[in-house]
Design a protein around this motif. Structure first.
Motif, PDB file in Angstrom:
ATOM      1  N   ALA A 211       0.830  -1.206   0.000  1.00  0.00           N
ATOM      2  CA  ALA A 211       0.000   0.000   0.000  1.00  0.00           C
ATOM      3  C   ALA A 211       0.859   1.249   0.000  1.00  0.00           C
ATOM      4  CB  ALA A 211      -0.933  -0.023   1.199  1.00  0.00           C
ATOM      5  N   TYR A 216      -0.943   4.573  -1.876  1.00  0.00           N
ATOM      6  CA  TYR A 216      -2.320   4.659  -1.394  1.00  0.00           C
ATOM      7  C   TYR A 216      -2.446   5.560  -0.176  1.00  0.00           C
ATOM      8  CZ  TYR A 216      -3.390   0.798  -4.574  1.00  0.00           C
ATOM      9  OH  TYR A 216      -3.557   0.029  -5.675  1.00  0.00           O
ATOM     10  N   ARG A 219      -2.140   9.330  -1.333  1.00  0.00           N
ATOM     11  CA  ARG A 219      -3.358   9.807  -1.969  1.00  0.00           C
ATOM     12  C   ARG A 219      -4.430  10.127  -0.930  1.00  0.00           C
ATOM     13  NH1 ARG A 219      -3.855   5.328  -6.821  1.00  0.00           N
ATOM     14  NH2 ARG A 219      -1.902   5.885  -7.917  1.00  0.00           N
TER      15      ARG A 219
END
Length: 250
Positions: A211, A216, A219
């Motif tokens: 991740a 991720y 973001r």
């Protein structure tokens, strides 16, 4: 129906008082009863008495003498009771190399019962090394408390165990037999559980790393910080003039 004399003979109770003490054997004490024989109809109350002297701390026992049979009636100021069926506590399984405790007890025997243990119907000696059948076992047996302790448990200790209570009065009584299995420590299952735990932990760590590597988490941070609030100060205005003087931009 029998005659009165036959009934009296049938109901004859001869009690003999015995004081078991070394001083009695040495002749330093005396025991006396005014009525050496007492005849009393059945279900009637009777009082038996005796006197003694010359004993510092005697133990008094009343015994019932009937023909060739002598039974203890009163011991330590209590009426004697034969043992009841013993209750045992035996584990269904015990790990080889560990300690296992088996217990046996019964509440009714007076005087207190002595206990004997059996495995597969064979009496267990106090010292297992004195018997070929139990030479591979390592245990301590207490006939007074009824406790049987294996320390440690061995593979040969598998079997059906039962306990017998006996106090010398009435019939000896044996418990139900309960089987105990001596089992190996399951090392394979422990290793497998550890491996599964490590695999799951590795998957979790890899998921977190993946991740982060894909951005991720970055973001998610940008998504929460992209909205901004702009506030403008109010401008000067003349009296009576209405004009929007401040605004918010999201």
């Amino acid at each position: 129906m029998g005659t009165k004399a036959q009934a009296e003979r049938k109901l004859l109770h001869l009690f003999v008082l015995e004081i078991l003490l070394c001083s009695l054997a040495l002749g330093s004490g005396t025991v006396h009863t005014s009525e050496p024989e007492v005849r009393i109809p059945e279900n009637n109350a009777v009082k038996l008495s005796c006197t003694y002297s010359g004993f510092s701390s005697p133990r008094v026992e009343w015994k019932f003498d009937h023909g060739d049979t002598t039974r203890l009636v009163c011991y330590n100021s209590k009426i004697t009771v034969p043992p009841s069926k013993p209750t045992v506590s035996i584990p269904s399984s015990a790990t080889i190399g560990n300690r296992a405790v088996l217990t046996c007890s019964e509440p009714d025997g007076s005087p207190p019962s002595k206990y004997t243990w059996y495995r597969d119907g064979i009496e267990m000696p106090d010292n297992p090394k004195t018997s070929r059948a139990f030479s591979n076992s390592s245990y301590n047996l207490n006939p007074t408390t009824g406790e049987l302790v294996f320390d440690p448990v061995s593979a040969s200790d598998t079997g059906e165990y039962s306990c017998q209570a006996e106090n010398g009065y009435g019939t000896a009584v044996k418990s139900n037999a309960v089987r105990m299995e001596a089992v190996e420590l399951n090392v394979g299952a422990i290793v497998a559980a550890v491996l599964v735990t490590l695999i799951l932990l590795g998957i979790l760590i890899f998921g977190i790393w993946f991740a982060y590597s894909r951005g991720y988490f970055d973001r998610a941070k940008k998504g929460t910080s992209s909205k901004k609030v702009i506030y403008s100060q109010p401008s000067a205005r003349s009296e009576g003039e209405f004009k929007q003087t401040s605004s918010f931009l999201v």
